[in-house]
Write an enzyme that holds these catalytic residues in place. Sequence first.
Site, PDB file in Angstrom:
ATOM      1  N   HIS A 306      -6.509   7.903   0.349  1.00 20.77           N
ATOM      2  CA  HIS A 306      -6.143   8.171  -1.047  1.00 20.77           C
ATOM      3  C   HIS A 306      -5.163   9.316  -1.087  1.00 20.77           C
ATOM      4  O   HIS A 306      -5.291  10.263  -0.295  1.00 20.77           O
ATOM      5  CB  HIS A 306      -7.398   8.514  -1.868  1.00 20.77           C
ATOM      6  CG  HIS A 306      -7.173   8.396  -3.331  1.00 20.77           C
ATOM      7  ND1 HIS A 306      -6.608   9.404  -4.077  1.00 20.77           N
ATOM      8  CD2 HIS A 306      -7.384   7.363  -4.174  1.00 20.77           C
ATOM      9  CE1 HIS A 306      -6.507   8.993  -5.327  1.00 20.77           C
ATOM     10  NE2 HIS A 306      -6.965   7.764  -5.418  1.00 20.77           N
ATOM     11  N   ASP A 363     -11.855   1.234  -4.288  1.00 22.08           N
ATOM     12  CA  ASP A 363     -11.732  -0.222  -4.137  1.00 22.08           C
ATOM     13  C   ASP A 363     -12.413  -0.779  -2.906  1.00 22.08           C
ATOM     14  O   ASP A 363     -12.392  -1.985  -2.693  1.00 22.08           O
ATOM     15  CB  ASP A 363     -10.244  -0.612  -4.139  1.00 22.08           C
ATOM     16  CG  ASP A 363      -9.694  -0.567  -5.547  1.00 22.08           C
ATOM     17  OD1 ASP A 363     -10.458  -0.892  -6.464  1.00 22.08           O
ATOM     18  OD2 ASP A 363      -8.541  -0.180  -5.721  1.00 22.08           O
TER      19      ASP A 363
HETATM   20  N1  ACO Z   1      -5.356   2.671   7.310  1.00 20.45           N
HETATM   21  C1  ACO Z   1      -4.776   3.242   8.392  1.00 20.45           C
HETATM   22  N2  ACO Z   1      -4.037   4.375   8.341  1.00 20.45           N
HETATM   23  C2  ACO Z   1      -3.865   4.944   7.155  1.00 20.45           C
HETATM   24  C3  ACO Z   1      -4.434   4.408   5.978  1.00 20.45           C
HETATM   25  C4  ACO Z   1      -5.207   3.240   6.090  1.00 20.45           C
HETATM   26  N3  ACO Z   1      -5.769   2.699   5.012  1.00 20.45           N
HETATM   27  N4  ACO Z   1      -4.092   5.193   4.930  1.00 20.45           N
HETATM   28  C5  ACO Z   1      -3.322   6.174   5.425  1.00 20.45           C
HETATM   29  N5  ACO Z   1      -3.201   6.040   6.765  1.00 20.45           N
HETATM   30  C6  ACO Z   1      -2.491   6.955   7.665  1.00 20.45           C
HETATM   31  C7  ACO Z   1      -0.981   6.796   7.551  1.00 20.45           C
HETATM   32  O1  ACO Z   1      -0.498   5.854   8.474  1.00 20.45           O
HETATM   33  C8  ACO Z   1      -0.505   8.205   7.844  1.00 20.45           C
HETATM   34  O2  ACO Z   1      -0.619   8.394   9.245  1.00 20.45           O
HETATM   35  P1  ACO Z   1       0.435   9.384  10.005  1.00 20.45           P
HETATM   36  O3  ACO Z   1       0.205  10.752   9.430  1.00 20.45           O
HETATM   37  O4  ACO Z   1       0.074   9.256  11.444  1.00 20.45           O
HETATM   38  O5  ACO Z   1       1.811   8.847   9.694  1.00 20.45           O
HETATM   39  C9  ACO Z   1      -1.574   9.088   7.210  1.00 20.45           C
HETATM   40  O6  ACO Z   1      -2.774   8.288   7.209  1.00 20.45           O
HETATM   41  C10 ACO Z   1      -1.256   9.505   5.756  1.00 20.45           C
HETATM   42  O7  ACO Z   1      -1.027   8.317   4.999  1.00 20.45           O
HETATM   43  P2  ACO Z   1       0.084   8.161   3.874  1.00 20.45           P
HETATM   44  O8  ACO Z   1       0.449   6.720   3.758  1.00 20.45           O
HETATM   45  O9  ACO Z   1       1.198   9.147   4.119  1.00 20.45           O
HETATM   46  O10 ACO Z   1      -0.713   8.657   2.612  1.00 20.45           O
HETATM   47  P3  ACO Z   1      -0.308   8.392   1.108  1.00 20.45           P
HETATM   48  O11 ACO Z   1      -0.952   9.461   0.319  1.00 20.45           O
HETATM   49  O12 ACO Z   1       1.184   8.238   0.965  1.00 20.45           O
HETATM   50  O13 ACO Z   1      -0.945   6.963   0.774  1.00 20.45           O
HETATM   51  C11 ACO Z   1      -2.542   5.300   0.238  1.00 20.45           C
HETATM   52  C12 ACO Z   1      -2.200   6.799   0.181  1.00 20.45           C
HETATM   53  C13 ACO Z   1      -1.369   4.482  -0.304  1.00 20.45           C
HETATM   54  C14 ACO Z   1      -3.747   5.054  -0.658  1.00 20.45           C
HETATM   55  C15 ACO Z   1      -2.864   4.918   1.699  1.00 20.45           C
HETATM   56  O14 ACO Z   1      -3.972   5.657   2.164  1.00 20.45           O
HETATM   57  C16 ACO Z   1      -3.135   3.414   1.861  1.00 20.45           C
HETATM   58  O15 ACO Z   1      -2.190   2.643   2.038  1.00 20.45           O
HETATM   59  N6  ACO Z   1      -4.417   2.979   1.796  1.00 20.45           N
HETATM   60  C17 ACO Z   1      -4.745   1.565   1.870  1.00 20.45           C
HETATM   61  C18 ACO Z   1      -4.494   0.907   0.514  1.00 20.45           C
HETATM   62  C19 ACO Z   1      -5.532   1.277  -0.522  1.00 20.45           C
HETATM   63  O16 ACO Z   1      -6.725   1.226  -0.265  1.00 20.45           O
HETATM   64  N7  ACO Z   1      -5.048   1.624  -1.705  1.00 20.45           N
HETATM   65  C20 ACO Z   1      -5.920   1.922  -2.857  1.00 20.45           C
HETATM   66  C21 ACO Z   1      -5.860   3.382  -3.186  1.00 20.45           C
HETATM   67  S1  ACO Z   1      -6.980   3.733  -4.532  1.00 20.45           S
HETATM   68  C22 ACO Z   1      -6.141   3.198  -5.904  1.00 20.45           C
HETATM   69  O17 ACO Z   1      -4.948   3.263  -5.990  1.00 20.45           O
HETATM   70  C23 ACO Z   1      -6.904   2.642  -6.986  1.00 20.45           C
END
Ligand code: ACO
Length: 427
Positions: A306, A363
């Site tokens: 998140h 979710d």
């Molecule tokens: N699985 C694997 N790796 C992940 C995940 C995941 N679900 N989420 C983040 N990471 C990793 C990224 O690859 C990144 O790694 P790095 O530092 O080695 O490059 C690090 O964690 C940080 O992730 P970001 O994508 O930079 O974080 P951001 O804040 O931009 O994104 C997000 C947040 C979009 C929710 C992300 O965690 C994600 O894609 N999660 C899966 C989708 C999801 O469940 N979305 C619902 C969110 S709740 C809502 O909106 C209602």
Amino acid sequence: MVKFAKLSYDGKSVEFPLVEGTEDELAIDIKSLRAATNLITLDPGFKNTGSCQSAITFLDGEKGVLRYRGYDIEDLAKNADFLEVAFLLIFGELPTSEQLDKFLVDIKEESYIDEDLKKILESFPSAAHPMGVLSSLTSALTAFNPKTFDVESEDEMYRAIVRIMGKLPVLVAWVFRKKSGLPLKYGDYALGYVENIARMMFRKPNKEYVANPIIDQALNKLLILHAEHEQNCSTSTVRIVGSSHAGLFASVAAGISALWGPLHGGANQAVVEMLEDIRKDGGDIDKYMIKAKDKSDPFRLMGFGHRVYKNFDPRARIIKKAANEVLENLGIVDPVLEIAKKLEQAALNDPYFADRKLYPNVDFYSGIIYRAMGISTETFTVMFALGRLPGWIAQWREMRLNKEPIGRPRQIYVGQNQRPFVPLNKR
Ligand code: ACO
């Protein structure tokens, strides 16, 4: 305490005031930055940027705190009714019973749709995604309710609010019913707001509808948990569309589109699809953990991570407990719930997820409850939109009442410098 931040640039030093929130959050007020320095800030994804001051939701991602208008989410999810929460979010205080009764009556007065809108719904192909259909129909409501209203008038704002609170549940139910091959019907307006939504959705043409309190209560809880979450992607969209003085239906339609994506609300669909894929693939959790950590693999653990929560998402804890209870009470054994629990455990014990502070979000378990209620996977995000409606309305209303300027970020241009046009025959 220091009340300003100092920026040194090009031999000059400029001070910017700090703004302090009621929970001691601090921000640097850079409104005068460009005028004073000719600089702008660059912050893709707005990871460090506050877009407004808001009195609706407080969220502390480090401590896992979420409050609507000062009330803890745990308290509201346990004790409140969704319509009370909607009133609280939109108008700032919990309603008295008279205010709540009036709100419901006013909403009921608006809980119908122009019959011609059914023609638009019926013209969508049966494979159309429910979120695309819902966004289109919400936008189409503007055509059937063309009167613009004066945002200076509390009364006209109120009319717009009860109109969309009345009409969106009908659209949601119809989108679900069309996808399920059921006739499009209205509800029973003697019922409460949530009970009527359940009836509109689940009533079968061949038998008397009997309300199931387990489903009504689960729906109430899910709608409350999804109702508001400050400046997320879809809410920021609603505010920015509304900032151009577009109407409420148009702003909410845009919010629905923003919510659709799998990185935002669409994650509830993506989670259950992912869990199903893992189940069909033999339930090998380790294999999917490796994929999630492999940067060359586009697979991500959906429902994990998140932007703001870096400890735990309080909504996920409540929903996990509710998923266990609802499935048990309905006598449903869903193999994907077991896979979800194993996956969660594996991720929580894995340094990749721990180091990046990745926890289950709202979710991760919500789709499992929707599925137990008989809602198709593609319709999960439509249910999220229904829950988020009061939050979008509250934020839109706050933005208009505060007379916020049109949302219009700047950019750093990195394209070609000026060059002369080359005629077609010389290229
Ligand atoms: N699985 C694997 N790796 C992940 C995940 C995941 N679900 N989420 C983040 N990471 C990793 C990224 O690859 C990144 O790694 P790095 O530092 O080695 O490059 C690090 O964690 C940080 O992730 P970001 O994508 O930079 O974080 P951001 O804040 O931009 O994104 C997000 C947040 C979009 C929710 C992300 O965690 C994600 O894609 N999660 C899966 C989708 C999801 O469940 N979305 C619902 C969110 S709740 C809502 O909106 C209602």
